[in-house]
Design an enzyme around this catalytic site. Structure first.
Site, PDB file in Angstrom:
ATOM      1  N   CYS A 292       0.789  -1.241   0.000  1.00  0.00           N
ATOM      2  CA  CYS A 292       0.000   0.000   0.000  1.00  0.00           C
ATOM      3  C   CYS A 292       0.820   1.290   0.000  1.00  0.00           C
ATOM      4  CB  CYS A 292      -0.933   0.002   1.205  1.00  0.00           C
ATOM      5  SG  CYS A 292      -2.035  -1.404   1.223  1.00  0.00           S
TER       6      CYS A 292
HETATM    7  N1  LIG Z   1      -2.706  -6.156   2.097  1.00  0.00           N
HETATM    8  C1  LIG Z   1      -3.139  -5.096   2.733  1.00  0.00           C
HETATM    9  O1  LIG Z   1      -2.797  -4.890   3.879  1.00  0.00           O
HETATM   10  C2  LIG Z   1      -4.092  -4.114   2.071  1.00  0.00           C
HETATM   11  C3  LIG Z   1      -4.688  -3.129   2.871  1.00  0.00           C
HETATM   12  C4  LIG Z   1      -5.578  -2.248   2.290  1.00  0.00           C
HETATM   13  C5  LIG Z   1      -5.858  -2.339   0.929  1.00  0.00           C
HETATM   14  N2  LIG Z   1      -5.263  -3.286   0.160  1.00  0.00           N
HETATM   15  C6  LIG Z   1      -5.618  -3.352  -1.267  1.00  0.00           C
HETATM   16  O2  LIG Z   1      -6.421  -4.512  -1.476  1.00  0.00           O
HETATM   17  C7  LIG Z   1      -6.171  -5.049  -2.784  1.00  0.00           C
HETATM   18  C8  LIG Z   1      -5.777  -6.512  -2.664  1.00  0.00           C
HETATM   19  O3  LIG Z   1      -4.588  -6.587  -1.913  1.00  0.00           O
HETATM   20  P1  LIG Z   1      -4.077  -7.942  -1.256  1.00  0.00           P
HETATM   21  O4  LIG Z   1      -3.005  -7.543  -0.318  1.00  0.00           O
HETATM   22  O5  LIG Z   1      -5.199  -8.761  -0.764  1.00  0.00           O
HETATM   23  O6  LIG Z   1      -3.442  -8.668  -2.560  1.00  0.00           O
HETATM   24  P2  LIG Z   1      -2.991 -10.211  -2.677  1.00  0.00           P
HETATM   25  O7  LIG Z   1      -1.986 -10.249  -3.757  1.00  0.00           O
HETATM   26  O8  LIG Z   1      -2.659 -10.749  -1.322  1.00  0.00           O
HETATM   27  O9  LIG Z   1      -4.315 -10.948  -3.140  1.00  0.00           O
HETATM   28  C9  LIG Z   1      -4.904 -10.742  -4.365  1.00  0.00           C
HETATM   29  C10 LIG Z   1      -5.515 -12.039  -4.830  1.00  0.00           C
HETATM   30  O10 LIG Z   1      -6.208 -11.790  -6.045  1.00  0.00           O
HETATM   31  C11 LIG Z   1      -6.034 -12.920  -6.881  1.00  0.00           C
HETATM   32  N3  LIG Z   1      -6.327 -12.524  -8.250  1.00  0.00           N
HETATM   33  C12 LIG Z   1      -5.589 -11.793  -9.101  1.00  0.00           C
HETATM   34  N4  LIG Z   1      -6.233 -11.644 -10.267  1.00  0.00           N
HETATM   35  C13 LIG Z   1      -7.424 -12.287 -10.142  1.00  0.00           C
HETATM   36  C14 LIG Z   1      -8.519 -12.489 -10.989  1.00  0.00           C
HETATM   37  N5  LIG Z   1      -8.549 -12.003 -12.230  1.00  0.00           N
HETATM   38  N6  LIG Z   1      -9.557 -13.208 -10.527  1.00  0.00           N
HETATM   39  C15 LIG Z   1      -9.538 -13.737  -9.273  1.00  0.00           C
HETATM   40  N7  LIG Z   1      -8.533 -13.567  -8.433  1.00  0.00           N
HETATM   41  C16 LIG Z   1      -7.480 -12.855  -8.852  1.00  0.00           C
HETATM   42  C17 LIG Z   1      -4.604 -13.338  -6.626  1.00  0.00           C
HETATM   43  O11 LIG Z   1      -4.367 -14.672  -7.023  1.00  0.00           O
HETATM   44  C18 LIG Z   1      -4.516 -13.143  -5.112  1.00  0.00           C
HETATM   45  O12 LIG Z   1      -4.881 -14.322  -4.417  1.00  0.00           O
HETATM   46  C19 LIG Z   1      -5.092  -4.165  -3.398  1.00  0.00           C
HETATM   47  O13 LIG Z   1      -5.690  -3.176  -4.171  1.00  0.00           O
HETATM   48  C20 LIG Z   1      -4.437  -3.522  -2.192  1.00  0.00           C
HETATM   49  O14 LIG Z   1      -3.860  -2.281  -2.502  1.00  0.00           O
HETATM   50  C21 LIG Z   1      -4.383  -4.198   0.699  1.00  0.00           C
END
Ligand SMILES: NC(=O)c1ccc[n+]([C@@H]2O[C@H](COP(=O)([O-])OP(=O)(O)OC[C@H]3O[C@@H](n4cnc5c(N)ncnc54)[C@H](O)[C@@H]3O)[C@@H](O)[C@H]2O)c1
Length: 454
Positions: A292
């Site tokens: 982030c």
């Molecule tokens: N990790 C954090 O602490 C956090 C906090 C706030 C916001 N966010 C936001 O949340 C969003 C997700 O982050 P995250 O940390 O969970 O990412 P991540 O990489 O841990 O998880 C994303 C998941 O999406 C899956 N994916 C990708 N393309 C896909 C598709 N076409 N169909 C289905 N699944 C698909 C991936 O395989 C993965 O399992 C991002 O935009 C991030 O900026 C993350």
């Protein structure tokens, strides 16, 4: 009953509301990562029928066996959710059975620090053919203001097979779907605030979309915060992260000055924190990490260019924060130099590679840049991290390393604390090492000529 079996004449939104109240609304979560999986489990805990969608077969396989792949989520939680009916699949056709579809896919930046929306657009391409009247689609991925209205809505409208339009309050209820944006605010590793106590900001394209999304999230979060539209909700998330990014940069810069002046920045921050108003502490470190804070602000600076606007705070903060790993490498070099050693040929142990203490997340971790820079200088680098037995290929680096045991520390010319995991015994580390470079003030209170704080 599924979304497709709604009575056409009755109000979709009022039926949806009652299905939320009696916990029969089917919730589909797309992207079962650090954000999506915990969210799926929260809905499952509240007895909603939940289906998780992901393109990663390893994750689907583990979840189907009741296993976990995120350290802080125990297997027991997955098994409990499975007992309540939680399933994971990569079969998008099951989306047609969902009442609500929540998208939690990655939003990285590319090598030019520009938004990479490809995960969102690929997801929307897969969702659109299965879209049903009355469904609610919520985007949770962090992104620039305008994504929901300018990217998501047009794609869903153009690619669904029934000619459905997004609800804007004027259309026939049988021909619409609902869209909202609601940012995720998780703080990995923070156990002081329960997930359900983090208020959920929600901005719908229409009044009904906001209401539906607030009702849905209101059943798992203690408070929802409706805002006037998706762009406001998108911007809220960016404000929160830019606030952190800029303040961390400021304190990193002040640390560099304090080092030169012989003042302990940590003591200064501790003293300033006693002010009961108008001050919130931020701490210096070896550089920003995680999905982030190093990434999200650049979504806004990219978008701002469309408006002939330069986001100077973001650029400056980015410049300072991304220089911190270089500062760490220089500090290691000069600490060795003072012991008549060179970085070239030195054996260096990096302690902690995850971007933050006590978590299993390597994304954008400054330790990776530091390892790469040390190698370029000719150092022999090892690392230890209880959360990562190995490091393989990442977005930027292909390091191929195994975690070294934490014994015989005397063999290293320098031990560098990059991530201050709670499990480390810092007293032992200092007493058994020839030289400790501490980027996190993990050795606070310890007095030894072997410690260099940087
Ligand atoms: N990790 C954090 O602490 C956090 C906090 C706030 C916001 N966010 C936001 O949340 C969003 C997700 O982050 P995250 O940390 O969970 O990412 P991540 O990489 O841990 O998880 C994303 C998941 O999406 C899956 N994916 C990708 N393309 C896909 C598709 N076409 N169909 C289905 N699944 C698909 C991936 O395989 C993965 O399992 C991002 O935009 C991030 O900026 C993350």
């Amino acid at each position: 009953m599924t979304a497709t079996t709604f009575a056409a004449s009755a109000s979709h939104s009022s039926q949806f509301q009652s299905r939320i109240r009696n916990r029969t609304a089917c919730v589909g979560i797309i992207g079962l990562g650090y954000v999506g999986l915990p969210l799926a489990l929260l809905f499952s805990e509240q007895r909603f029928p939940v289906t998780g969608f992901d393109i990663d077969p390893r994750k689907i396989d583990l979840l189907s066996k009741g296993e976990t792949y995120i350290c802080r989520i125990p297997t027991t939680e997955i098994q409990l959710a499975r007992d309540r009916g939680f399933q994971a699949t990569s079969d998008y056709s099951q989306l047609a059975d969902m009442d609500a579809i929540i998208i939690c896919v990655p939003t990285p930046i590319d090598e030019h620090r520009e938004p990479d929306l490809s995960y969102i657009t690929k997801t929307l391409e897969s969702v659109a053919p299965h879209l049903q009247p009355g469904q609610l689609v919520v985007l949770e991925s962090t992104t620039y203001p305008g994504t929901t209205e300018e990217v998501m809505v047009p794609m869903l409208e153009a690619r669904n097979q029934r000619g459905l339009k997004v609800d804007r309050g004027l259309e026939n209820e049988d021909e619409v779907f609902y869209v909202a944006f609601s940012p995720e605010r998780e703080d990995p590793g923070n156990n002081t605030v329960a997930r359900r106590d983090i208020p959920k900001v929600v901005g719908g394209v229409s009044h009904d979309a906001t209401e539906l999304a607030c009702s849905l999230y209101g059943s798992i979060f203690n408070r929802t915060v409706p805002v006037s539209g998706p762009a406001t909700a998108e911007m809220t998330k960016l404000l929160e992260n830019i606030y952190r990014c800029v303040n961390i940069a400021m304190v990193n810069e002040l640390k560099l000055l304090c080092l030169r002046m012989g003042i302990d920045i940590w003591e200064v921050i501790e003293a300033a924190t006693t002010k009961p108003f108008g001050f919130h502490p931020f701490y210096p470190g070896p550089g920003l990490g995680g999905h982030c804070i190093p990434v999200d602000p650049f979504y806004l600076s990219w978008k701002a260019k469309e408006w002939d606007f330069n986001t100077r705070f973001i650029e400056l903060a980015g410049e300072i924060n991304s220089s911190m790993p270089y500062h760490v490498v220089e500090s290691i070099g000069s600490a060795l130099n003072r012991r008549e050693k060179t970085l070239r040929g030195a054996s260096v142990l990096i302690l902690g590679v995850s971007y933050k203490k006590d978590i299993d997340d390597l994304r954008e971790a400054p330790a990776l840049t530091i390892i790469e820079l040390l190698r370029q200088e000719g150092a022999h680098v090892s690392y230890n991290d209880p959360y990562f037995p190995t490091i393989g290929r990442g977005r930027k680096y292909d390091l191929k390393m195994n975690s070294a045991p934490l014994d015989n520390l005397w063999q290293y010319d320098c031990v560098v604390i990059i991530t201050d995991h709670s499990d480390y015994d810092y007293t032992r580390i200092v007493s058994e090492s020839r030289l400790v470079v501490d980027t996190r003030n993990a050795t606070r209170g310890l007095v030894s000529s072997n410690i260099v704080r940087c």
